[in-house]
Design a protein around this motif. Structure first.
Motif, PDB file in Angstrom:
ATOM      1  N   LYS A  84      54.346  41.170  88.124  1.00 33.81           N
ATOM      2  CA  LYS A  84      54.957  41.516  86.841  1.00 33.81           C
ATOM      3  C   LYS A  84      54.836  43.007  86.537  1.00 33.81           C
ATOM      4  O   LYS A  84      55.202  43.455  85.449  1.00 33.81           O
ATOM      5  CB  LYS A  84      54.317  40.705  85.714  1.00 33.81           C
ATOM      6  CG  LYS A  84      54.564  39.205  85.832  1.00 33.81           C
ATOM      7  CD  LYS A  84      53.936  38.455  84.665  1.00 33.81           C
ATOM      8  CE  LYS A  84      54.202  36.956  84.783  1.00 33.81           C
ATOM      9  NZ  LYS A  84      53.575  36.203  83.658  1.00 33.81           N
ATOM     10  N   GLY A  85      54.283  43.759  87.478  1.00 33.67           N
ATOM     11  CA  GLY A  85      54.139  45.201  87.283  1.00 33.67           C
ATOM     12  C   GLY A  85      52.922  45.600  86.488  1.00 33.67           C
ATOM     13  O   GLY A  85      52.817  46.746  86.046  1.00 33.67           O
ATOM     14  N   VAL A  86      51.961  44.680  86.285  1.00 28.33           N
ATOM     15  CA  VAL A  86      50.722  44.986  85.564  1.00 28.33           C
ATOM     16  C   VAL A  86      49.681  45.494  86.558  1.00 28.33           C
ATOM     17  O   VAL A  86      49.432  44.879  87.591  1.00 28.33           O
ATOM     18  CB  VAL A  86      50.181  43.744  84.831  1.00 28.33           C
ATOM     19  CG1 VAL A  86      48.837  44.056  84.162  1.00 28.33           C
ATOM     20  CG2 VAL A  86      51.195  43.269  83.797  1.00 28.33           C
ATOM     21  N   GLY A  87      49.097  46.652  86.254  1.00 24.60           N
ATOM     22  CA  GLY A  87      48.134  47.266  87.151  1.00 24.60           C
ATOM     23  C   GLY A  87      46.698  47.048  86.703  1.00 24.60           C
ATOM     24  O   GLY A  87      46.409  46.925  85.504  1.00 24.60           O
ATOM     25  N   PRO A 114      53.201  47.556  81.682  1.00 24.11           N
ATOM     26  CA  PRO A 114      54.409  48.355  81.461  1.00 24.11           C
ATOM     27  C   PRO A 114      55.052  48.062  80.111  1.00 24.11           C
ATOM     28  O   PRO A 114      55.125  46.902  79.690  1.00 24.11           O
ATOM     29  CB  PRO A 114      55.326  47.947  82.623  1.00 24.11           C
ATOM     30  CG  PRO A 114      54.833  46.597  83.043  1.00 24.11           C
ATOM     31  CD  PRO A 114      53.366  46.592  82.768  1.00 24.11           C
ATOM     32  N   GLU A 115      55.502  49.118  79.449  1.00 23.05           N
ATOM     33  CA  GLU A 115      56.228  48.976  78.181  1.00 23.05           C
ATOM     34  C   GLU A 115      57.210  50.143  78.077  1.00 23.05           C
ATOM     35  O   GLU A 115      56.808  51.275  77.792  1.00 23.05           O
ATOM     36  CB  GLU A 115      55.277  48.979  76.989  1.00 23.05           C
ATOM     37  CG  GLU A 115      55.995  48.758  75.658  1.00 23.05           C
ATOM     38  CD  GLU A 115      55.033  48.681  74.486  1.00 23.05           C
ATOM     39  OE1 GLU A 115      54.808  49.736  73.847  1.00 23.05           O
ATOM     40  OE2 GLU A 115      54.505  47.586  74.224  1.00 23.05           O
ATOM     41  N   GLY A 116      58.483  49.876  78.321  1.00 20.47           N
ATOM     42  CA  GLY A 116      59.480  50.937  78.278  1.00 20.47           C
ATOM     43  C   GLY A 116      59.216  51.977  79.359  1.00 20.47           C
ATOM     44  O   GLY A 116      59.055  51.646  80.535  1.00 20.47           O
ATOM     45  N   GLU A 133      51.227  57.970  79.402  1.00 19.17           N
ATOM     46  CA  GLU A 133      52.539  58.579  79.562  1.00 19.17           C
ATOM     47  C   GLU A 133      52.539  59.476  80.786  1.00 19.17           C
ATOM     48  O   GLU A 133      51.506  60.030  81.168  1.00 19.17           O
ATOM     49  CB  GLU A 133      52.906  59.368  78.300  1.00 19.17           C
ATOM     50  CG  GLU A 133      52.942  58.480  77.053  1.00 19.17           C
ATOM     51  CD  GLU A 133      53.272  59.260  75.791  1.00 19.17           C
ATOM     52  OE1 GLU A 133      52.826  60.414  75.691  1.00 19.17           O
ATOM     53  OE2 GLU A 133      53.964  58.708  74.926  1.00 19.17           O
ATOM     54  N   PHE A 134      53.706  59.639  81.407  1.00 18.79           N
ATOM     55  CA  PHE A 134      53.771  60.436  82.623  1.00 18.79           C
ATOM     56  C   PHE A 134      55.146  61.075  82.771  1.00 18.79           C
ATOM     57  O   PHE A 134      56.168  60.547  82.322  1.00 18.79           O
ATOM     58  CB  PHE A 134      53.444  59.577  83.850  1.00 18.79           C
ATOM     59  CG  PHE A 134      54.296  58.336  84.001  1.00 18.79           C
ATOM     60  CD1 PHE A 134      55.398  58.328  84.843  1.00 18.79           C
ATOM     61  CD2 PHE A 134      53.995  57.177  83.301  1.00 18.79           C
ATOM     62  CE1 PHE A 134      56.187  57.193  84.984  1.00 18.79           C
ATOM     63  CE2 PHE A 134      54.769  56.035  83.437  1.00 18.79           C
ATOM     64  CZ  PHE A 134      55.872  56.045  84.283  1.00 18.79           C
ATOM     65  N   ALA A 135      55.162  62.250  83.405  1.00 19.34           N
ATOM     66  CA  ALA A 135      56.397  62.973  83.718  1.00 19.34           C
ATOM     67  C   ALA A 135      56.060  64.031  84.758  1.00 19.34           C
ATOM     68  O   ALA A 135      54.966  64.617  84.732  1.00 19.34           O
ATOM     69  CB  ALA A 135      56.984  63.646  82.468  1.00 19.34           C
TER      70      ALA A 135
END
Length: 203
Positions: A84-87, A114-116, A133-135
């Motif tokens: 489900k993409g949960v780490g 994950p959320e958005g 948050e990441f970029a």
């Protein structure tokens, strides 16, 4: 504030396990005014699901508000993700407070949901979930860490920044504050390694 000025060096030393996320990582009262967008376009690209996957070694120091080193540490992070993409970040730290002292073992487990375009990060000693948050080559979290034994804890605001500066190598800086006053800093380097690499003493 009297609370800060009266803190002993031994009390300051407990701040070390404020790493990771690493996250390193919650109330937004510790939030930085700088957003991750300033790192957009920088490389190597750093994303939680890619970097925190497998074994990571981390090594660093904790400094008090004067800049003096009060602890050093070695750590191991095992990252995994479900369908489900949960780490999950399973962290083990060994802290050394004084030269020649026996290392002290501490642990933390983060859950990243994950959320958005970000993740919700939670840990047992982080009272409120926070945004991861990441970029570009950067990851940021701002949160409250509740550190200590039951009945003798302290809440610290953590401003946690990670930057990937070479393939698999991340520099992590966490500024610690209480009531808006700077009380210390954590500096560490993380590196992705293969499963055979020993990051910490064998249990």
């Amino acid at each position: 504030m009297q609370l800060i000025t009266s803190l002993s060096e031994s009390k300051l030393s407990i701040f070390a396990s404020a790493i990771l996320f690493v996250g390193a990582s919650i109330s937004l009262s510790g939030c930085s005014s700088l957003g991750v967008d300033h790192a957009a376009g920088r490389s190597p690209t750093l994303t939680p699901e890619n970097y925190f996957n497998g074994k990571i070694c981390a090594d660093g120091v904790v400094r008090d508000r004067s800049g003096a080193q009060i602890r050093q540490f070695n750590a191991q992070i095992i990252g995994s993700w479900d369908d489900k993409g949960v780490g999950t970040l399973d962290e083990v730290f060994y802290f050394t407070d004084e030269a020649g002292a026996e290392p002290k073992r501490e642990t933390r487990i983060w859950t990243l949901t994950p959320e958005g375009d970000h993740y919700i990060a939670q840990a047992s000693d982080v009272p409120e979930p926070t945004h991861m948050e990441f970029a570009g080559n950067a990851i940021h979290m701002a949160y409250t860490l509740r550190y200590g034994e039951p009945g003798d804890t302290i809440d610290l605001n953590m401003d946690d920044w990670m930057f990937e500066v070479a393939d698999g190598v991340v520099v992590n800086e966490t500024k610690m504050s209480k009531f808006g006053l700077h009380v210390g800093q954590i500096l560490l380097v993380m590196r992705k390694v293969d499963d055979s690499t020993q990051c910490i003493p064998a249990d």
